[in-house]
Each structure stands twice: as structure tokens, then as C-alpha cells.
Design a protein around this motif. Structure first.
Motif, PDB file in Angstrom:
ATOM      1  N   ILE A 263      -0.627   0.543 -10.503  1.00  0.00           N
ATOM      2  CA  ILE A 263      -1.100  -0.746 -11.008  1.00  0.00           C
ATOM      3  C   ILE A 263      -2.466  -1.101 -10.415  1.00  0.00           C
ATOM      4  O   ILE A 263      -2.690  -2.215  -9.940  1.00  0.00           O
ATOM      5  N   SER A 264      -3.350  -0.154 -10.379  1.00  0.00           N
ATOM      6  CA  SER A 264      -4.732  -0.348  -9.885  1.00  0.00           C
ATOM      7  C   SER A 264      -4.788  -0.918  -8.473  1.00  0.00           C
ATOM      8  O   SER A 264      -5.696  -1.661  -8.125  1.00  0.00           O
ATOM      9  N   GLY A 265      -3.791  -0.599  -7.670  1.00  0.00           N
ATOM     10  CA  GLY A 265      -3.797  -1.053  -6.279  1.00  0.00           C
ATOM     11  C   GLY A 265      -3.266  -2.458  -6.063  1.00  0.00           C
ATOM     12  O   GLY A 265      -3.355  -2.983  -4.963  1.00  0.00           O
ATOM     13  N   ALA A 266      -2.696  -3.054  -7.093  1.00  0.00           N
ATOM     14  CA  ALA A 266      -2.117  -4.394  -6.942  1.00  0.00           C
ATOM     15  C   ALA A 266      -0.862  -4.308  -6.067  1.00  0.00           C
ATOM     16  O   ALA A 266      -0.205  -3.270  -5.990  1.00  0.00           O
ATOM     17  N   TRP A 267      -0.541  -5.410  -5.413  1.00  0.00           N
ATOM     18  CA  TRP A 267       0.695  -5.471  -4.638  1.00  0.00           C
ATOM     19  C   TRP A 267       1.870  -5.408  -5.606  1.00  0.00           C
ATOM     20  O   TRP A 267       1.913  -6.144  -6.596  1.00  0.00           O
ATOM     21  N   THR A 268       2.818  -4.528  -5.322  1.00  0.00           N
ATOM     22  CA  THR A 268       4.011  -4.389  -6.150  1.00  0.00           C
ATOM     23  C   THR A 268       5.249  -4.567  -5.281  1.00  0.00           C
ATOM     24  O   THR A 268       5.186  -4.438  -4.054  1.00  0.00           O
ATOM     25  N   PHE A 269       6.365  -4.854  -5.935  1.00  0.00           N
ATOM     26  CA  PHE A 269       7.626  -4.899  -5.202  1.00  0.00           C
ATOM     27  C   PHE A 269       7.953  -3.480  -4.755  1.00  0.00           C
ATOM     28  O   PHE A 269       7.802  -2.528  -5.527  1.00  0.00           O
TER      29      PHE A 269
END
Length: 75
Positions: free
Chosen positions: A17-23
């Protein structure tokens, strides 16, 4: 802006996700929770829509956010 580095329920990977914070262990971005809550969804609905996210993930993220804003001096 919240510093998520110490929250065990989230992770960041430049290839997801382009380096987004994910669960943790998912491809669901943390911002999806807040966007859905802001739009009027309940946590129960969010968990139904994103079954790979667990209730403990959401609880940890919300608790982390609350504690973050309780801290008088933030980075």
C-alpha cells in the motif's frame, strides 16, 4: 500526526500500500478505519467489511490514538 512506530497492531512496509501504515498481517490501511468511522460506520461494520482485521487490531489502534492525544508533549 500520530507516530505509529510503537503500536503493535500496525506495520509499515514500503512494498505494501505504498508504505502506508496497515493493520499487522493485512493489506488494510489504518486510515481506512478512520475514514469509515468518520463516514458513520461502526466498528462492527468495519470488521465485517474487512474480515482480515481483528477486533484486537482496532482496539489497539483506537487505544493508541487516545493515549497519544492524552500525552501533553508529543514529538
Amino acid at each position: 500526526m500520530t507516530d505509529w512506530n510503537e503500536c503493535p497492531a500496525v506495520e509499515r512496509n514500503p512494498r505494501k500500500i505504498s508504505g502506508a501504515w496497515t493493520f499487522t498481517g493485512t493489506r488494510v490501511p489504518v486510515y481506512a478505519l478512520f475514514e469509515n468511522l468518520e463516514s458513520g460506520a461502526t466498528v462492527k461494520q468495519f470488521l465485517e467489511w474487512f474480515p482480515e482485521v481483528r477486533e484486537w487490531h482496532v482496539a489497539a489502534v483506537l487505544n493508541y490514538e487516545v493515549e497519544y492525544f492524552k500525552t501533553p508533549t508529543r514529538p
